[in-house]
Enzyme design. Structure first.
Site, PDB file in Angstrom:
ATOM      1  N   SER A 145       0.737  -1.141  -0.034  1.00 35.83           N
ATOM      2  CA  SER A 145       0.179  -0.120  -0.092  1.00 35.83           C
ATOM      3  C   SER A 145       0.938   1.230   0.031  1.00 35.83           C
ATOM      4  O   SER A 145       2.101   1.334   0.415  1.00 35.83           O
ATOM      5  CB  SER A 145      -0.952  -0.153   1.137  1.00 35.83           C
ATOM      6  OG  SER A 145      -1.652   1.276   1.369  1.00 35.83           O
ATOM      7  N   TYR A 158      -3.639  -0.466   9.996  1.00 35.59           N
ATOM      8  CA  TYR A 158      -3.602  -0.605   8.606  1.00 35.59           C
ATOM      9  C   TYR A 158      -1.975  -0.107   8.067  1.00 35.59           C
ATOM     10  O   TYR A 158      -1.464  -1.065   7.402  1.00 35.59           O
ATOM     11  CB  TYR A 158      -4.610   0.179   7.827  1.00 35.59           C
ATOM     12  CG  TYR A 158      -4.604  -0.125   6.269  1.00 35.59           C
ATOM     13  CD1 TYR A 158      -5.253  -1.383   5.842  1.00 35.59           C
ATOM     14  CD2 TYR A 158      -3.919   0.651   5.168  1.00 35.59           C
ATOM     15  CE1 TYR A 158      -5.173  -1.630   4.434  1.00 35.59           C
ATOM     16  CE2 TYR A 158      -3.751   0.215   4.097  1.00 35.59           C
ATOM     17  CZ  TYR A 158      -4.519  -0.650   3.711  1.00 35.59           C
ATOM     18  OH  TYR A 158      -4.309  -1.188   2.286  1.00 35.59           O
TER      19      TYR A 158
END
Length: 254
Positions: A145, A158
């Site tokens: 990510s 996250y």
């Protein structure tokens, strides 16, 4: 040149592939010639995804298991190897998020995000790798990510999991390189997916994304396919331990 990127004869497992990024990658690998095993926890959604792709003439299977269930993962990979085929390509894509301030997070929420995003990738990789080592061949692609590199408010678990995924990818590359197994990561920027719909509907956030991304828009999941095919095909046989950011230029902009 087309043979360089061909996945004909390869079997790929894509975790968390019933929707969004995982589904797009699974479809893309199948279109490149691979036989793809889709995965998800909810069997009805998995069956629907398999039906959609098989109706397009693509070679797909569905195996439902929870990436956080150690024994379930072992049994699922054994089932795939014994009834479908040994896995040539593993895409660790299953992921979740909890958007809260760090001081509002419960310990259970923290653990749940890391369990799926990072522990799950470890459990599936550990189950798949011995067969790859035995055959001296394999490709591992981890969905990283932007937050493998930078952070944003309200996403501490996250970002922590995706930062871990980036180093997990590099560690796998170092350890598995001598066995002719390449491990790389793909780092999506802000993409139009079911999980980001709520963010896109937030006018302030939507404006921030578009103004912070040189491409001035959200990405479409199909735009991840080319990089995914490259990193799982023979074209990337000397590429390992790399995180390729597909982000419309986000990480290059101040």
């Amino acid at each position: 040149m087309s043979k360089l990127f061909s996945l004909e004869g390869k079997f790929a497992l894509v975790t968390g592939s019933t929707q969004g990024i995982g589904y797009a990658i699974a479809k893309g690998l199948a279109e490149a010639g691979a036989s793809v095993i889709l995965n998800g926890r909810m069997k009805d959604k998995l069956d629907e995804a398999v039906h959609r792709l098989s109706s397009e003439g693509l070679k797909v299977h569905g195996v439902s298991f929870d990436v956080t269930d150690e024994q379930g993962v072992i049994e699922a990979i054994n089932y795939i190897h014994s009834t479908i085929a040994p896995i040539d390509i593993l895409v660790n894509n299953a992921g979740i998020t909890v958007r809260k301030k760090v001081y509002d997070l419960s310990y259970e929420e923290w653990k749940s995000v890391l369990a799926v995003n990072l522990d799950g990738a470890f459990l599936v990789t550990r189950a798949v790798v011995p067969s790859m080592i035995e055959r001296k061949s394999g490709k591992i692609l981890n969905t990283c990510s932007l937050m493998s590199l930078v952070a944003r408010t309200d996403n501490t678990p996250y970002a922590s999991s995706k930062g871990g995924m980036a180093l997990f990818t590099k560690a796998l590359a170092v350890e598995l390189g001598p066995h002719n197994i390449q491990a790389n990561g793909i780092g999506p920027g802000y993409f139009n997916t079911p999980l980001t719909k709520v963010l896109q509907q937030n006018e302030k956030f939507d404006t921030w994304v578009k103004s912070s991304t040189p491409a001035a828009r959200w990405g479409e999941v199909e735009e991840l396919v080319g990089t995914s095919v490259f990193l799982t095909s023979g074209a990337s046989n000397f590429v390992t331990g790399q995180i390729v950011y597909v982000d419309g230029g986000f990480t290059s902009s101040l």
